[in-house]
Design a protein around this motif. Structure first.
Motif, mmCIF file in Angstrom:
data_model
loop_
_atom_site.group_PDB
_atom_site.id
_atom_site.type_symbol
_atom_site.label_atom_id
_atom_site.label_comp_id
_atom_site.label_asym_id
_atom_site.label_seq_id
_atom_site.Cartn_x
_atom_site.Cartn_y
_atom_site.Cartn_z
ATOM 1 N N SER A 181 8.826 20.313 30.129
ATOM 2 C CA SER A 181 9.258 20.013 28.755
ATOM 3 C C SER A 181 8.675 18.664 28.343
ATOM 4 N N THR A 208 15.995 19.487 27.916
ATOM 5 C CA THR A 208 15.972 19.267 29.374
ATOM 6 C C THR A 208 17.232 19.788 30.065
ATOM 7 N N GLN A 211 16.900 22.209 33.022
ATOM 8 C CA GLN A 211 15.812 21.996 33.976
ATOM 9 C C GLN A 211 16.345 21.531 35.340
ATOM 10 N N CYS A 217 9.754 16.744 33.059
ATOM 11 C CA CYS A 217 10.022 16.360 31.666
ATOM 12 C C CYS A 217 9.121 15.173 31.315
ATOM 13 N N VAL A 235 18.596 13.307 33.161
ATOM 14 C CA VAL A 235 17.512 14.293 33.269
ATOM 15 C C VAL A 235 17.365 14.704 34.736
#
Length: 458
Positions: A181, A208, A211, A217, A235
């Motif tokens: 991403s 995100t 993920q 990312c 993240v």
């Protein structure tokens, strides 16, 4: 969710809604297209469907008896999710997906997904080119023109889908999980939909949310919001930063003219900016984001280099139109908010006559005016925001403003006032609605008006 035999409400009768209904028919679902605008013609909607006999249409009020028969709701991105009827459907316990979630659930292969306030289309198109040059089965979808739903059933396990994803689409994801991403930047936009900057940021960061640590990312190190997000621990994916202002110990960055990728002990030069066919620092950033995404999707550096060096500008994004009477014309109709329009003026390397104005998305224009940096000779304004922008310009000390009734008149004014060696740039800092159907139509009309300008006698 197995969709065969399920009754699915498709909320919105536009391009996205039609695409979703067609996909649902193909997998054996029973779609119902619903639109609150009762002035629409049901037959005209059916005429756009591949299997109109399998789709019901409801316009105006959504009856309670129809609601009770539903198994799922698929929202078109243009429909706000905070409408009372949507809240009612949610309270009813219905899953609410967007078209992106529907396509993702039906599709196969890997997804590379890009969001951000500005640069999405260029980055998506560039990444699409890199992947298409390298692989046989690649689809480029989203706001860039092809609805994700229209190709989802054609994807295979080896397919890579490159998707431009808007904040409107991210509001309604559930399991959507890109292998790689990117969030390119976050600046003020769409506050008429999201209401607060905090909510707009939250929705952008959702890209995100599903993920894993094995995925990647890509974030802009020079965007304070994104740097903080990347460092926050929120993240789960591996964070890879890009920067056009400093060298990074890991990530992709600009060193002089070189675009350099550092991955562990490896330092790889992707290309140099003078070999690119697109202008401006923002496009160097777009190139870095696309190159990083391709690299982590498994494309060799030599293939990335060849593709980015052969990539040409996206239509309506600082697009060279023509030169007339020594004046160069650029179409940046996709500059639909002040930050995008700042990128447009920053890319100009000559005195510029700037056409701005349009639909009011409740943006503020001070930073845009201040970014003129002595380059703008005249600001010619059209549309709903023209007086508001003129007032802001005057408060900022920029007095060379002219109000025009429409785009055609604005082009003629610029042609009259331009000197040889000047540029005329359409970069409106506003949406096109009200005067045009979309920014593409605005850009096409600008080009037509420019081509129609008379050539001066030799």
């Amino acid at each position: 969710m197995k969709l065969e035999g399920k009754r699915v409400l498709v909320f919105g009768a536009g391009i996205s809604g039609i695409g979703a209904a067609d996909l649902l028919c193909k997998v054996g679902a029973c779609p119902v297209i619903y639109d609150g605008n009762d002035k629409q013609d049901p037959e005209a909607i059916k005429a756009r469907l591949e299997q109109p006999e399998n789709v019901d249409i409801i316009l105006g009020e959504l009856p309670e008896e129809a609601r009770k028969t539903l198994d799922l709701v698929v929202m078109s991105p243009g429909v706000p999710t905070d409408l009372p009827i949507v809240k009612t459907l949610r309270t009813q316990g219905l899953p609410i997906w967007g078209e992106v979630e529907l396509a993702y659930q039906m599709g196969k292969g890997k997804v590379l997904a890009i969001t951000g306030t500005n640069g999405k289309t260029t980055t998506t198109a560039m990444l699409g080119k890199i992947m298409s040059d390298y692989l046989d089965s690649v689809y480029v979808v989203g706001n860039i023109g092809t609805p994700y739903t229209s190709v989802a059933l054609d994807t295979k396990e080896e397919t890579v889908t490159v998707a431009e994803i808007s904040s409107f689409q991210l509001e309604t994801i559930q399991d959507f999980q890109p292998a790689v991403s990117a969030i390119l930047n976050i600046t003020e936009d769409h506050l008429n939909r999201h209401h607060t900057m905090e909510e707009y940021i939250r929705v952008k960061e959702l890209i995100t949310s599903n993920q894993t640590k094995d995925q990647v990312c890509v974030l802009n190190y020079e965007d304070e919001v994104l740097r903080t997000f990347g460092e926050s621990g929120q993240v789960k994916a591996k964070v890879v930063y890009f920067s056009s202002l400093r060298e990074l110990s890991q990530g992709i960055f600009l060193r002089g003219k070189e675009i350099v990728l550092r991955d562990g002990e490896k330092e790889l030069v992707i290309t140099t900016t003078d070999r690119l066919k697109i202008l401006g620092r923002h496009n160097h950033e777009n190139t870095m984001a696309a190159a990083a995404m391709a690299y982590y999707a498994g494309v060799p550096v030599e293939n990335i280099k060849e593709s980015v060096e052969n990539f040409v500008a996206v239509e309506h994004r600082i697009e060279y139109v023509t030169e007339k009477n020594g004046v160069v014309y650029y179409n940046d109709s996709k500059g639909t908010n002040p930050d995008a329009a700042i990128k447009g003026i920053q890319a100009m390397d000559r005195p510029t006559l700037l056409i701005g104005g349009g639909y009011d998305k409740q943006s503020s224009y001070e930073e845009w005016i201040e970014a003129f940096d002595g380059k703008v000779r005249y600001l010619v304004l059209i549309g709903q925001t023209r007086e508001k922008i003129e007032e802001t310009a005057h408060k900022c000390g920029f007095m060379n403003t002219i109000l025009a009734d429409n785009l055609e008149e604005a082009v003629k004014i610029c042609a009259e006032k331009a000197n040889k060696g000047d540029a005329v740039l359409l970069s409106p800092a506003c949406a096109s609605w009200g005067q045009f159907d979309n920014y593409e139509q605005r850009g096409r009309m600008f080009k037509e008006y420019v081509y129609a300008l008379p050539e001066a006698d030799a």
